[in-house]
Scaffold this active site. Structure first.
Site, short mmCIF file in Angstrom:
data_model
loop_
_atom_site.label_atom_id
_atom_site.label_comp_id
_atom_site.label_asym_id
_atom_site.label_seq_id
_atom_site.Cartn_x
_atom_site.Cartn_y
_atom_site.Cartn_z
N ASP A 1 -14.84 51.60 -24.97
CA ASP A 1 -14.40 51.32 -26.12
C ASP A 1 -13.80 52.88 -27.74
O ASP A 1 -13.38 52.02 -28.31
CB ASP A 1 -15.80 50.66 -27.16
CG ASP A 1 -15.82 49.80 -25.95
OD1 ASP A 1 -14.44 49.15 -25.32
OD2 ASP A 1 -16.95 49.05 -25.73
N MET B 1 -9.51 45.27 -23.96
CA MET B 1 -10.70 45.31 -24.19
C MET B 1 -11.09 46.49 -25.91
O MET B 1 -10.60 46.87 -25.90
CB MET B 1 -11.25 46.10 -23.10
CG MET B 1 -11.34 44.95 -21.87
SD MET B 1 -12.63 45.33 -20.51
CE MET B 1 -14.14 44.93 -21.07
#
Length: 319
Positions: free
Chosen positions: A127, A169
């Site tokens: 991330d 994501m």
């Protein structure tokens, strides 16, 4: 200090194995015994611990995922869970640890340091949402995976003159979408860190079509909304041939890029150096191409910020 432990926690990320390898081999080079802890903090509490050697981490640097497995264990936030972990560390004679994972893993690292076991955290997450590091282990690989998918989807988008909304994501961070959008030449990038107007996006798409660009690719960070919902809202403002695609856990897998392997190796080696200096409760990062370390407690109040200059660039290069 004679023995250290290594564990991976939270979501897996490409390059975790490279980090485990670096920690283990650097520690062994310094004459330390190294113990692997399976399944993160859950495995620590359960005593799923084994002694590692040079061959344990052989042929692992190129592999995705984590050889130590991973599991979420929220019970470690409680004193009871921490004390059970401490009991296992004492049982195996482990004096310090390296924890590889996301922000949640750092809370566990701080707890163990408070209980007398110096612990260093490495940022292992695709991330790229950890403060005080420009890049996390796994981010570069994830971006490359997304860009490859974008290239493929653009082929079919062009063939049918469609607009593809591609959700990626990243939790509440838009870095994967942003970097992939610039690298993949996306016609628009939607991230949580920047406001957007669906009506304006539709207008730009329409203008682009009138200039002869009959297809488009839009990168959407999952922290904004689901791709289907965004496509539905976009469809309300124009007659577009829309398709939505979600790039889910495929982005977390695969062999790590060369950059992630090198970054993980640098961070892993530095973590051992910090432990040998008697330091703990530190989070390793890379800032301005230099490996750094910050008090892990400062990360809890800080916030990662997407590189908005890159967002400006994305806007300038689209439509």
């Amino acid at each position: 200090m004679k023995r250290i432990g290594i564990l991976t926690s939270g979501g897996d990320a490409p390059g975790m194995n490279a980090a485990v390898r670096a920690v283990a081999r650097k520690a062994m080079h310094e004459g330390l015994e190294v113990y692997g802890i399976n399944y993160g903090f859950a495995g620590l509490v359960a005593g799923d611990i084994f002694k590692m050697n040079e061959s344990t981490v052989g042929d692992k640097i190129q592999r995705g995922g984590t050889m130590l497995y991973s599991a979420r264990y929220p019970q470690f936030a409680q004193e009871e869970g921490q004390l059970r972990g401490v009991e296992q560390l004492n049982k195996f004679g482990i004096e310090a640890l390296v924890v590889i994972g996301g922000d949640g893993s750092y809370h566990g690292a701080l707890a163990l340091t408070r209980h007398g076991f110096n612990t260093i955290g490495l940022p292992g997450t695709i991330d790229n949402d950890i403060p005080y590091t420009d890049f996390t282990i796994g981010f570069d690989t994830a971006v490359n995976t997304v860009v490859e998918a974008v290239d493929r989807l653009r082929d079919t988008a062009a063939s049918h003159e469609r607009t593809f909304v591609i959700e990626v994501m990243g939790r509440e961070a838009g870095d994967i979408a942003l970097w992939s959008g610039v690298a993949g030449g996306a016609e628009d990038v939607i991230i949580p860190e920047h406001d957007f107007d669906v009506k304006k996006i539709a207008s730009k798409l329409q203008s682009s079509r009138e200039r002869g660009q009959k297809h488009a690719v839009i990168l959407l960070a999952e922290g904004v909304m689901h791709a289907d919902q965004f496509a539905k809202e976009l469809a309300a403002h124009g007659d577009f041939q829309l398709r939505s695609t979600v790039l889910g856990h495929i982005v977390r897998g695969g062999a790590p890029s060369a950059r992630d392997r090198v970054l993980a190796s640098q961070m892993g080696s530095y973590a051992v150096e910090l432990l040998l200096q008697g330091k703990g409760a530190l989070a390793v990062g890379i800032e301005n191409n230099k490996i750094t370390a910050h008090d892990v407690r400062t990360l809890f109040d800080a916030k990662h910020h997407a590189e908005l200059s890159l967002y400006t660039l994305a806007e300038e290069l689209t439509f």
